[in-house]
Design a protein around this motif. Structure first.
Motif, short mmCIF file in Angstrom:
data_model
loop_
_atom_site.label_atom_id
_atom_site.label_comp_id
_atom_site.label_asym_id
_atom_site.label_seq_id
_atom_site.Cartn_x
_atom_site.Cartn_y
_atom_site.Cartn_z
N PHE A 19 0.85 -1.19 0.00
CA PHE A 19 0.00 0.00 0.00
C PHE A 19 0.89 1.24 0.00
O PHE A 19 1.84 1.33 0.76
CB PHE A 19 -0.88 0.04 1.25
N THR A 20 0.55 2.18 -0.83
CA THR A 20 1.29 3.44 -0.84
C THR A 20 0.88 4.25 0.39
O THR A 20 -0.18 3.99 0.99
CB THR A 20 0.96 4.26 -2.10
N PRO A 21 1.68 5.23 0.78
CA PRO A 21 1.28 6.09 1.91
C PRO A 21 -0.09 6.74 1.67
O PRO A 21 -0.87 6.90 2.60
CB PRO A 21 2.39 7.14 1.98
N GLU A 22 -0.38 7.09 0.41
CA GLU A 22 -1.67 7.69 0.10
C GLU A 22 -2.82 6.72 0.32
O GLU A 22 -3.87 7.10 0.82
CB GLU A 22 -1.68 8.20 -1.35
N MET A 23 -2.62 5.45 -0.07
CA MET A 23 -3.67 4.45 0.15
C MET A 23 -3.92 4.26 1.64
O MET A 23 -5.06 4.18 2.09
CB MET A 23 -3.28 3.11 -0.49
N LYS A 24 -2.84 4.19 2.42
CA LYS A 24 -2.98 4.04 3.87
C LYS A 24 -3.69 5.23 4.47
O LYS A 24 -4.57 5.08 5.32
CB LYS A 24 -1.60 3.85 4.52
N ALA A 25 -3.34 6.44 4.03
CA ALA A 25 -3.98 7.64 4.55
C ALA A 25 -5.46 7.67 4.19
O ALA A 25 -6.31 8.03 5.01
CB ALA A 25 -3.28 8.89 4.02
N LEU A 26 -5.79 7.29 2.97
CA LEU A 26 -7.19 7.30 2.54
C LEU A 26 -8.02 6.34 3.38
O LEU A 26 -9.16 6.63 3.73
CB LEU A 26 -7.28 6.94 1.06
N ILE A 27 -7.46 5.19 3.74
CA ILE A 27 -8.17 4.20 4.56
C ILE A 27 -8.28 4.66 6.01
O ILE A 27 -9.33 4.53 6.63
CB ILE A 27 -7.47 2.83 4.49
N ASN A 28 -7.21 5.21 6.56
CA ASN A 28 -7.13 5.43 8.00
C ASN A 28 -7.39 6.86 8.47
O ASN A 28 -7.71 7.07 9.63
CB ASN A 28 -5.75 4.99 8.51
N ASP A 29 -7.23 7.85 7.61
CA ASP A 29 -7.30 9.24 8.05
C ASP A 29 -8.48 9.94 7.40
O ASP A 29 -8.45 10.26 6.21
CB ASP A 29 -5.98 9.95 7.68
N SER A 30 -9.53 10.20 8.18
CA SER A 30 -10.73 10.82 7.60
C SER A 30 -10.48 12.24 7.16
O SER A 30 -11.27 12.81 6.40
CB SER A 30 -11.89 10.76 8.60
N SER A 31 -9.39 12.86 7.60
CA SER A 31 -9.10 14.23 7.17
C SER A 31 -8.17 14.27 5.95
O SER A 31 -7.86 15.34 5.46
CB SER A 31 -8.47 15.02 8.32
N PHE A 32 -7.75 13.10 5.45
CA PHE A 32 -6.87 13.08 4.27
C PHE A 32 -7.63 13.65 3.07
O PHE A 32 -8.72 13.20 2.73
CB PHE A 32 -6.41 11.65 3.98
N ASP A 33 -7.07 14.64 2.44
CA ASP A 33 -7.71 15.33 1.32
C ASP A 33 -7.09 14.84 0.01
O ASP A 33 -5.98 15.23 -0.34
CB ASP A 33 -7.54 16.84 1.49
N VAL A 34 -7.82 13.99 -0.70
CA VAL A 34 -7.33 13.42 -1.95
C VAL A 34 -7.04 14.51 -2.97
O VAL A 34 -6.01 14.50 -3.64
CB VAL A 34 -8.35 12.41 -2.52
N LEU A 35 -7.96 15.46 -3.11
CA LEU A 35 -7.79 16.51 -4.11
C LEU A 35 -6.57 17.38 -3.81
O LEU A 35 -5.77 17.66 -4.69
CB LEU A 35 -9.05 17.38 -4.19
N LYS A 36 -6.43 17.78 -2.56
CA LYS A 36 -5.30 18.61 -2.18
C LYS A 36 -3.99 17.86 -2.44
O LYS A 36 -3.04 18.39 -3.00
CB LYS A 36 -5.40 18.99 -0.70
#
Length: 188
Positions: free
Chosen positions: A164-181
């Motif tokens: 899993f990339t750091p982005e995939m992990k963040a998307l799964i685990n961090d509700s404040s992760f902003d995909v667009l940003k």
């Protein structure tokens, strides 16, 4: 989806733990009958096989998965809300999904994990392999892999999560992760 389920109060750690360990140590099951499988059916009609019967089967399987995802897309906006994604993200994904799925421009596979075993004293035939490897014009892929050994199963899933990339992990685990940003910052 995983984060949306977490936000609804589901404990994903329990189900993930079961999937990672398999059923080999379950007290109600015969350890020798337990299996884990990873199915990777195609999404859409892009995949093919050299045998005409297998080709028809692969095409139908891809069509069913494509249609299933188109049905899921009807509920995608609610999933975005449950996952606490920014409202402006949905229009970038949702309305285009059906079109993308129907055009078969993307060579996508769905990964499905499954576990099974039988009660002590039962003697059902347990499959060791799965007839169904197929190849596409883009290269080969395996439709199903069945694991009869717990160590192989746990090693496979550990390597899957490790990729899993750091982005995939963040998307799964961090509700404040902003995909667009994140996407726009990466482009600049």
């Amino acid at each position: 989806m995983e984060r949306g389920l977490k936000n609804q109060g589901n404990n994903m750690d329990i189900s993930e733990g079961i999937f990672c360990e398999g059923l080999w140590n379950h007290k109600l099951l015969d350890r020798t009958s337990c299996r884990g499988a990873i199915f990777t059916p195609p999404i859409g009609l892009w995949a093919s096989a050299s045998d005409s019967h297998k080709n028809t089967t692969i095409k139908k399987l891809g069509e069913l998965w494509r249609n299933n995802l188109m049905t899921v897309n009807r509920h995608f906006e609610k999933g975005f809300l449950n996952a606490k994604r920014p409202a402006e993200e949905y229009p970038l994904y949702g309305p285009n999904i059906d079109e993308e799925l129907l055009q078969d421009r993307h060579r996508s596979l769905m990964q499905v994990r499954a576990l099974w075993g039988q009660s002590h004293g039962k003697n059902y035939k347990v499959p060791e392999t799965f007839e169904g490897a197929a190849s596409s014009s883009e290269g080969g892929f395996t439709l199903a892999t069945i694991y009869s050994d717990q160590v192989q199963w746990t090693d496979r899933l550990s390597s899957y999560r490790a990729n899993f990339t750091p982005e995939m992990k963040a998307l799964i685990n961090d509700s404040s992760f902003d995909v667009l940003k994140h996407h726009y910052e990466a482009e600049q």
